[in-house]
Design an enzyme around this catalytic site. Structure first.
Site, short mmCIF file in Angstrom:
data_model
loop_
_atom_site.label_atom_id
_atom_site.label_comp_id
_atom_site.label_asym_id
_atom_site.label_seq_id
_atom_site.Cartn_x
_atom_site.Cartn_y
_atom_site.Cartn_z
N LYS A 31 32.55 30.01 48.52
CA LYS A 31 31.53 31.01 48.17
C LYS A 31 30.21 30.73 48.90
CE LYS A 31 34.03 33.61 45.45
NZ LYS A 31 34.36 35.00 45.80
N SER A 83 30.13 36.72 45.62
CA SER A 83 29.98 35.27 45.75
C SER A 83 30.14 34.65 44.37
CB SER A 83 28.59 35.01 46.36
OG SER A 83 28.32 33.63 46.41
N SER A 84 29.33 33.66 44.06
CA SER A 84 29.44 33.01 42.74
C SER A 84 28.18 32.21 42.45
CB SER A 84 30.64 32.07 42.71
OG SER A 84 30.60 31.28 41.54
N THR A 108 37.12 37.61 32.55
CA THR A 108 38.21 38.25 33.29
C THR A 108 39.44 37.34 33.24
OG1 THR A 108 37.80 37.18 35.41
CG2 THR A 108 36.53 39.19 34.97
N ASN A 155 35.69 41.66 47.19
CA ASN A 155 35.68 41.11 45.83
C ASN A 155 36.87 40.19 45.54
OD1 ASN A 155 35.24 41.25 42.71
ND2 ASN A 155 37.30 42.09 43.05
N ILE A 208 36.46 42.13 37.63
CA ILE A 208 35.19 42.61 38.19
C ILE A 208 35.45 43.75 39.18
CG2 ILE A 208 33.26 41.94 39.68
CD1 ILE A 208 33.47 39.10 38.36
P1 NAP Z 1 40.62 38.57 38.55
O1 NAP Z 1 40.37 39.21 37.24
O2 NAP Z 1 41.55 37.41 38.63
O3 NAP Z 1 41.08 39.68 39.59
C1 NAP Z 1 41.34 39.29 40.91
C2 NAP Z 1 41.59 40.52 41.75
O4 NAP Z 1 41.75 40.08 43.11
C3 NAP Z 1 42.85 41.26 41.40
O5 NAP Z 1 42.66 42.62 41.66
C4 NAP Z 1 43.89 40.64 42.33
O6 NAP Z 1 44.96 41.52 42.66
C5 NAP Z 1 43.05 40.39 43.57
N1 NAP Z 1 43.57 39.26 44.33
C6 NAP Z 1 43.51 37.95 44.03
N2 NAP Z 1 44.13 37.22 44.96
C7 NAP Z 1 44.60 38.10 45.88
C8 NAP Z 1 45.32 37.97 47.08
N3 NAP Z 1 45.73 36.78 47.55
N4 NAP Z 1 45.63 39.09 47.77
C9 NAP Z 1 45.25 40.30 47.30
N5 NAP Z 1 44.57 40.49 46.18
C10 NAP Z 1 44.24 39.40 45.47
O7 NAP Z 1 39.25 38.03 39.21
P2 NAP Z 1 37.72 38.32 38.83
O8 NAP Z 1 37.31 37.34 37.79
O9 NAP Z 1 37.52 39.76 38.59
O10 NAP Z 1 36.99 37.88 40.16
C11 NAP Z 1 36.61 38.80 41.18
C12 NAP Z 1 35.66 38.10 42.14
O11 NAP Z 1 34.51 37.62 41.42
C13 NAP Z 1 36.26 36.88 42.83
O12 NAP Z 1 35.82 36.82 44.17
C14 NAP Z 1 35.70 35.72 42.05
O13 NAP Z 1 35.62 34.54 42.79
C15 NAP Z 1 34.30 36.27 41.71
N6 NAP Z 1 33.70 35.60 40.56
C16 NAP Z 1 34.27 35.69 39.34
C17 NAP Z 1 33.65 35.04 38.27
C18 NAP Z 1 34.23 35.10 36.89
O14 NAP Z 1 33.76 34.35 36.01
N7 NAP Z 1 35.22 35.91 36.61
C19 NAP Z 1 32.48 34.32 38.45
C20 NAP Z 1 31.92 34.26 39.73
C21 NAP Z 1 32.54 34.91 40.78
P3 NAP Z 1 46.34 41.54 41.82
O15 NAP Z 1 46.02 42.24 40.54
O16 NAP Z 1 47.31 42.29 42.62
O17 NAP Z 1 46.71 40.12 41.60
#
Ligand code: NAP
Length: 255
Positions: A164, A146-147, A195, A97, A18
């Site tokens: 969240k 958030s979520s 993702t 994010n 995201i």
């Molecule tokens: P993702 O694909 O796993 O990507 C996570 C991103 O956050 C990556 O850029 C990662 O960096 C970075 N990150 C994670 N942990 C970190 C840490 N400890 N320190 C620094 N960077 C960190 O996640 P996503 O699905 O896009 O989710 C993004 C946001 O949306 C999150 O807050 C998640 O809770 C929220 N969300 C996601 C969903 C969903 O279904 N995907 C639903 C609701 C909410 P690196 O590449 O360096 O690891």
């Protein structure tokens, strides 16, 4: 001219998923984008290149959130490179994010997993915003990711949902605290988005994809761009009168 021409945005976790879509969209709107990442420098560089390929400007910033000195490291990297690119450390848009999703029912959640979720999902956004406020220009934007799990009870991500919920309380209260400066603060709550976070159970499993799609009134799984477009709206001048809100971007999940 894009909606963010001349502005600077920082997207935490902008290297994948995201966050990547948000970074690319804000870059396409003309913002100089700081693409933050934790460990995967190559992924962050790919996003920087993608923004540049479309005529925008971006740079990568490393900081492992949830470790000692995380927020200071991030802002040091940001300041140095923002100065190089724009001659200023001023910021217009902060997107909190980056996040982790520990999976487990209440019985299975370890203190370590709980603490990591609190450190990355709650503590880091709080202190990033605290330290970011002096850089944020009047009229700026904070967008917290958030979520939908704060509205829909998903027992297998209970600790995550709790972090969240805290972000939404932060959004509400920070909006009041900084409103006098014309800064808006909003949360965007995604539903299930395709993702890496969901790769282990969603990708390559047609039955899981079908049941995830059925949660949404619109009948499909979310895409990172579905969320990025909402963030771009909140970052734009069109959203100047919206603050302290949680914008549901779940595709109408569990209506
Ligand atoms: P993702 O694909 O796993 O990507 C996570 C991103 O956050 C990556 O850029 C990662 O960096 C970075 N990150 C994670 N942990 C970190 C840490 N400890 N320190 C620094 N960077 C960190 O996640 P996503 O699905 O896009 O989710 C993004 C946001 O949306 C999150 O807050 C998640 O809770 C929220 N969300 C996601 C969903 C969903 O279904 N995907 C639903 C609701 C909410 P690196 O590449 O360096 O690891």
């Amino acid at each position: 001219m894009g909606t963010l021409t001349g502005k600077t945005a920082l997207v935490t976790g902008g290297s994948r998923g995201i966050g990547r879509a948000i970074a690319e969209r804000l870059g396409a709107e003309g913002a100089l984008v700081a693409v933050h990442y934790g460990r995967n420098a190559a992924a962050a560089e790919e996003v920087v290149e993608a923004v540049r390929a479309k005529g925008g400007s971006a740079f990568a910033v490393q900081a492992e959130l949830g470790t000692p000195g995380d927020v200071a490291t991030l802002w040091e990297g940001y300041d140095r490179q923002a100065l190089e690119h724009s001659g200023s450390t001023d910021l217009d848009v902060l997107v909190n994010n980056a996040g982790v999703t520990p999976r487990g029912e209440i019985e299975d959640t370890t203190p370590e997993a709980f603490d990591e979720a609190v450190a990355v999902n709650m503590r880091a956004p709080f202190f990033l915003a605290q330290q970011g406020l002096k850089r944020l220009r009047d009229g700026g934007r904070v967008v917290n990711i958030s979520s939908g799990a704060t509205r829909i009870a998903l027992t297998d991500i209970i600790a995550y949902a709790m972090t969240k919920g805290a972000i939404d309380a932060f959004t509400l209260t920070l909006a009041k605290a900084v409103g006098g400066r014309g800064i808006t603060v909003n949360s965007v709550a995604p539903g299930i988005v395709d993702t890496d976070i969901n790769a282990s159970w969603l990708r390559g499993d047609e039955a899981a994809q079908r049941s995830a799609a059925e949660l949404s009134a619109l009948g499909r799984v979310g895409r990172p761009e579905d969320i990025a477009d909402v963030v771009a709206f909140l970052a734009s001048d069109d959203a100047r009168w919206v603050t302290g809100q949680v914008v549901d971007a779940t595709g109408g999940s569990q209506l």
